[in-house]
Design an enzyme around this catalytic site. Sequence first.
Site, PDB file in Angstrom:
ATOM      1  N   LYS A   1      -2.140  -1.529  -3.783  1.00 23.20           N
ATOM      2  CA  LYS A   1      -2.993  -0.345  -3.721  1.00 23.20           C
ATOM      3  C   LYS A   1      -2.119   0.899  -3.773  1.00 23.20           C
ATOM      4  CE  LYS A   1      -6.507   1.917  -0.828  1.00 23.20           C
ATOM      5  NZ  LYS A   1      -7.219   1.915   0.454  1.00 23.20           N
TER       6      LYS A   1
ATOM      7  N   TYR B   1     -15.016   0.575  -7.638  1.00 18.97           N
ATOM      8  CA  TYR B   1     -16.316   1.226  -7.493  1.00 18.97           C
ATOM      9  C   TYR B   1     -17.153   1.064  -8.763  1.00 18.97           C
ATOM     10  CZ  TYR B   1     -13.748   3.130  -3.588  1.00 18.97           C
ATOM     11  OH  TYR B   1     -12.993   3.232  -2.447  1.00 18.97           O
TER      12      TYR B   1
ATOM     13  N   LYS C   1       0.863  -1.187   0.000  1.00 17.16           N
ATOM     14  CA  LYS C   1       0.000   0.000   0.000  1.00 17.16           C
ATOM     15  C   LYS C   1       0.893   1.229   0.000  1.00 17.16           C
ATOM     16  CE  LYS C   1      -3.781   2.277   2.498  1.00 17.16           C
ATOM     17  NZ  LYS C   1      -4.685   2.193   3.656  1.00 17.16           N
TER      18      LYS C   1
ATOM     19  N   GLU D   1       7.612  -6.615   1.284  1.00 17.51           N
ATOM     20  CA  GLU D   1       6.402  -6.459   2.105  1.00 17.51           C
ATOM     21  C   GLU D   1       5.415  -7.594   1.845  1.00 17.51           C
ATOM     22  OE1 GLU D   1       5.407  -4.466   4.437  1.00 17.51           O
ATOM     23  OE2 GLU D   1       6.472  -2.564   4.320  1.00 17.51           O
TER      24      GLU D   1
ATOM     25  N   ARG E   1     -11.041   9.411   1.259  1.00 17.58           N
ATOM     26  CA  ARG E   1     -11.003  10.059   2.575  1.00 17.58           C
ATOM     27  C   ARG E   1     -12.204  10.980   2.759  1.00 17.58           C
ATOM     28  NH1 ARG E   1      -4.455  11.044   2.270  1.00 17.58           N
ATOM     29  NH2 ARG E   1      -3.889   8.869   2.750  1.00 17.58           N
TER      30      ARG E   1
END
Length: 333
Positions: free
Chosen positions: A256, A321, A202, A241, A212
Amino acid sequence: MPAPFAPYPLSRPRRLRRTPWMRNLVQETTLSVSDLIWPLFVREGQNELEPVASMPGVARRSVDLIPDAAAEAAALGIPVIALFPYTEPARKSPGCEEAWNPENLVNQATRAVRAAGIEIGIMLDVALDPYNSLGHDGIVRDGVVLNDESLIGLEKQALAHAEAGADILGPSDMMDGRIAHLRRALEREGYQDTAIMSYAAKYASAFYGPFRDAVGASGALVGDKKTYQMDPANSDEALREVAQDIAEGADMVMVKPGMPYLDICTRVKRELGAPTYAYQVSGEYAMIQAAAQNGWIDGDKAMMESLAGFKRAGCDGILSYFSLDVAKRLKAG
């Protein structure tokens, strides 16, 4: 390396592009409805559908409307919805206690979908920023986001979500060691079947702004998230990671944002082989929608092309979305 082709005119690549059926026959990448995860925003109230101004076509839904959205998604074949809360400022605190409240918005919404008997997977985010009065993904003290203290809060949150009925937990906090910490807690408390889709790579990105706004975190954030989210310039670090999260017990991993990081998606899938997902984040969505509304691009074609790009890069699925609109397009043929 691919085998060499015969020289022109013996080889004419356009032969395979001549008709729709021929293009379909040789298509290398296929997008299906089973690749989609649909993010939904949950708010307080009754029968409330509140548009998010910076995300045209996206709305915050009150808990009572979430089962209807879940049912629509399930009817189209979308396998998973991901729920995110719009937490009122009065419920936020430096200690982030609302994150593990059994009656917080996403826990209520999860139980509502379960009570309605809808056969669909539910994914819940594990991070403290929607509940933190300082806007960060972890506990903050003297301006520092504390790693190990945050793990305690994340564990409480994860267990509350598992108890509410979440199928998949999505740790998005980027605290070190959180996957192992959460996996041990889930095993200890009898939630061994609860899957973890780690936000493993991320990035500290400029593309999160509309999200946000949607969860009410924009005005709350003090400082930035660069001490725990990744530097956009780094690629090898992403592999470290992701590998660490897999070693700690992540069942699936996520990159992301999505479109600016397709190279990371490809590397993760090719080099580590784990189930790999990408989040087409709010800024990516908003850019396509804004350009389409201004008549600068064909929005439907750009939507489908963007999701095909994730599959071509090696992703097993996409949080988008656009998921509902894409599912409708795919069902219509």
